[in-house]
Design an enzyme around this catalytic site. Structure first.
Site, PDB file in Angstrom:
ATOM      1  N   ASP A   1      -3.615  -4.388  -5.004  1.00 44.61           N
ATOM      2  CA  ASP A   1      -2.788  -3.188  -5.354  1.00 44.61           C
ATOM      3  C   ASP A   1      -1.465  -3.439  -5.919  1.00 44.61           C
ATOM      4  O   ASP A   1      -0.887  -2.429  -6.132  1.00 44.61           O
ATOM      5  CB  ASP A   1      -2.943  -2.272  -4.213  1.00 44.61           C
TER       6      ASP A   1
ATOM      7  N   ASP B   1     -11.259   1.505   5.890  1.00 44.24           N
ATOM      8  CA  ASP B   1     -10.391   1.678   4.743  1.00 44.24           C
ATOM      9  C   ASP B   1      -9.028   2.306   5.555  1.00 44.24           C
ATOM     10  O   ASP B   1      -7.967   2.347   4.856  1.00 44.24           O
ATOM     11  CB  ASP B   1     -10.657   2.356   3.691  1.00 44.24           C
TER      12      ASP B   1
ATOM     13  N   ASP C   1       0.775  -1.168   0.012  1.00 48.35           N
ATOM     14  CA  ASP C   1      -0.061   0.031   0.018  1.00 48.35           C
ATOM     15  C   ASP C   1       0.781   1.298  -0.146  1.00 48.35           C
ATOM     16  O   ASP C   1       0.389   2.234   0.603  1.00 48.35           O
ATOM     17  CB  ASP C   1      -0.838   0.038   1.108  1.00 48.35           C
TER      18      ASP C   1
END
Length: 489
Positions: A315, A463, A277
């Protein structure tokens, strides 16, 4: 752009058997005697799983069939027309196919199709590995001529792979011709594993220890509990695994074993890539490349031969640009490719999907190149919209563009799955706990062009410390936000 976090796996019952799989190009193996007629070969059609997608071409399109350099295909009068150029040296110089077929060693299959051609010609027909060494479990020379005939070939697979393909190879002749195909079918018996992990189980596994399920148990007197139980905890969501999982072998094996004991299919997420991330809300990951290789190999080995679905590193592909330099980018590419190889080699009854971001993140051509470089050929396909909000239609359109690029550049396409856990109202352009979002269609097979729609993100899980959850770290279950998701507020 989309955040991943700790998730668990409530699973929704799905009584549909997956009757779609995908396939692509070349190879040798033991042939069996054909039946040149419209009659059945004696395999019970009441207990069959179809592995070929769009074999009757009723959709009016050729997708997911692909064409090689010396062939052009289109649907004409409800069948596939293949125009073949002349002057080629080898059968595989002019071919069509469909890729991504799972095969189980020792399993019985039946390949059948209706075919004709503008001139009498010998066509090589195979079921084989989709990449080198193109080992074939079925390899037959078949004569096509001006009379439309039904051909049926039973055979037994000598390979276990998720990366099989069906091919029709027309090359090796001086003159051009047109061939016509219809009702192409590759079947195996339901429950045998040939139809992929769903055909081996009775539906998706609902994890009794998901975040929402745990919250409901701990807050049974809360007025919100019944609605959260009914609308979220009773549906399948994926279990996410990373450093928080502890010993990865124990964690994965225990989860998959519980699903297996219930005759259900678990959905897992591998989420431990170094530099995860880009250091944002869900930052972390394995400390070194070697540590990651050890971790992901143990993850795949812990699944073993049991059926499962795995989403690989949300991701990580799309965030390649955030890495500091080319050396770090090359390291990530090699690690993701290594992960795909581990699931291919160590978890033969797992359908693994490499995360490909979302519909408005990375250019489709760029994503196709990254998927190819990072080993999407080794696994079932790619995943879209994980932890995001774009509609299934938007995701399917993007997937079509990615597959078009894969086909034109590399000669294959791949199935895809879509995370529908929070896309009921679509996206408002925000990705971190945005208001006004809604839970989407629950887990289904073959919806909107996707192979499966899945709840990969847990509705109500944060999130990060942002949006409508400013005080909730990533992965924390937020009951008020869960209700917002149920009501679309």
């Amino acid at each position: 752009m989309q955040l991943r976090d700790i998730a668990s796996s409530p699973s929704r019952r799905l009584s549909l058997l997956l009757a779609a799989a995908l396939v692509s190009a070349c190879g040798p193996s033991e042939p069996a005697a054909p039946v040149d007629s419209d009659e059945s070969t004696g395999v019970s059609t009441a207990a069959l799983t179809e592995l070929v997608s769009n074999g009757n071409f009723n959709s009016g399109t050729v997708t997911p069939w692909w064409s090689g350099a010396n062939t052009q295909s289109r649907v004409e009068n409800g069948r596939l027309r293949v125009d073949v150029g002349g002057g080629t040296a080898n059968p595989w110089d002019a071919l069509i196919g469909q890729s991504g077929i799972p095969l189980v060693s020792g399993r019985a299959y039946t390949l059948a199709f209706t075919a004709s051609a503008s001139v009498s010609t010998t066509v090589r027909v195979t079921v084989q590995l989709e990449s080198a060494p193109y080992t074939a479990v079925f390899d037959r020379q078949v004569t096509f001529d001006g009379t439309s005939r039904r051909f049926t070939f039973p055979f037994t697979s000598s390979l276990a792979t998720q990366a099989g393909q069906v091919t029709f190879q027309f090359g090796g002749r001086p003159a051009s011709l047109s061939a016509f195909l219809d009702d192409v079918s590759l079947t195996t018996e339901n429950g045998s594993g040939g139809g992929g992990p769903l055909a081996m189980t009775s539906g998706f596994y609902i994890d009794p220890n998901s975040n929402p399920a745990n919250w409901v148990r701990a807050n049974s007197g809360d007025s919100r509990a019944a609605r959260i139980q009914a609308s979220i905890a009773n549906n399948m969501t994926a279990r996410w695994f990373a450093a928080w999982s502890g010993n990865i072998t124990t964690a994965v094996s225990s989860f998959v074993a519980a699903a297996d004991a219930a005759d259900k299919l678990p959905v897992l997420v591998a989420y431990n890539i170094p530099g995860r991330d880009c250091g944002s809300h869900s930052g972390g990951g394995a400390g070194t490349p070697d540590a990651y290789r050890t971790w992901i190999s143990a993850f795949a080995s812990a699944i073993g031969n049991r059926p499962a679905v795995v989403i690989i590193e949300p991701d990580a592909v799309a965030q390649l640009d955030c890495l500091a330099n080319d050396a770090e980018r090359q390291t990530r590419i090699s690690l993701i490719r290594y992960a795909t190889e581990q699931f291919r080699d160590r978890a033969p009854n797992t359908w693994a999907y490499l995360d490909a971001g979302n519909a408005l993140w990375i250019n489709a051509d760029t994503m196709a190149q990254r998927l190819e470089n990072m080993g999407v050929r080794n696994v079932r396909g790619f995943a879209l919209n994980v932890s995001n909000f774009y509609t299934t239609a938007q995701s399917a359109s993007y997937a079509g563009n990615v597959n078009a690029s894969l086909s034109s550049r590399y000669g294959y396409t791949k199935p895809f799955v879509v995370d529908t856990s929070r896309n009921g109202n679509g996206s408002n352009g925000e990705w971190c706990n945005p208001a006004g979002r809604r839970i989407g269609t629950t887990n289904q097979v073959g919806v909107g062009g996707a192979e499966m729609t899945l709840w990969i993100k847990v509705p109500g899980d944060s999130d990060g410390q942002c949006g409508v959850g400013p005080n909730s770290p990533a992965g924390t279950f937020m009951p008020d936000v869960a209700l917002r998701m149920i009501d679309g507020l």
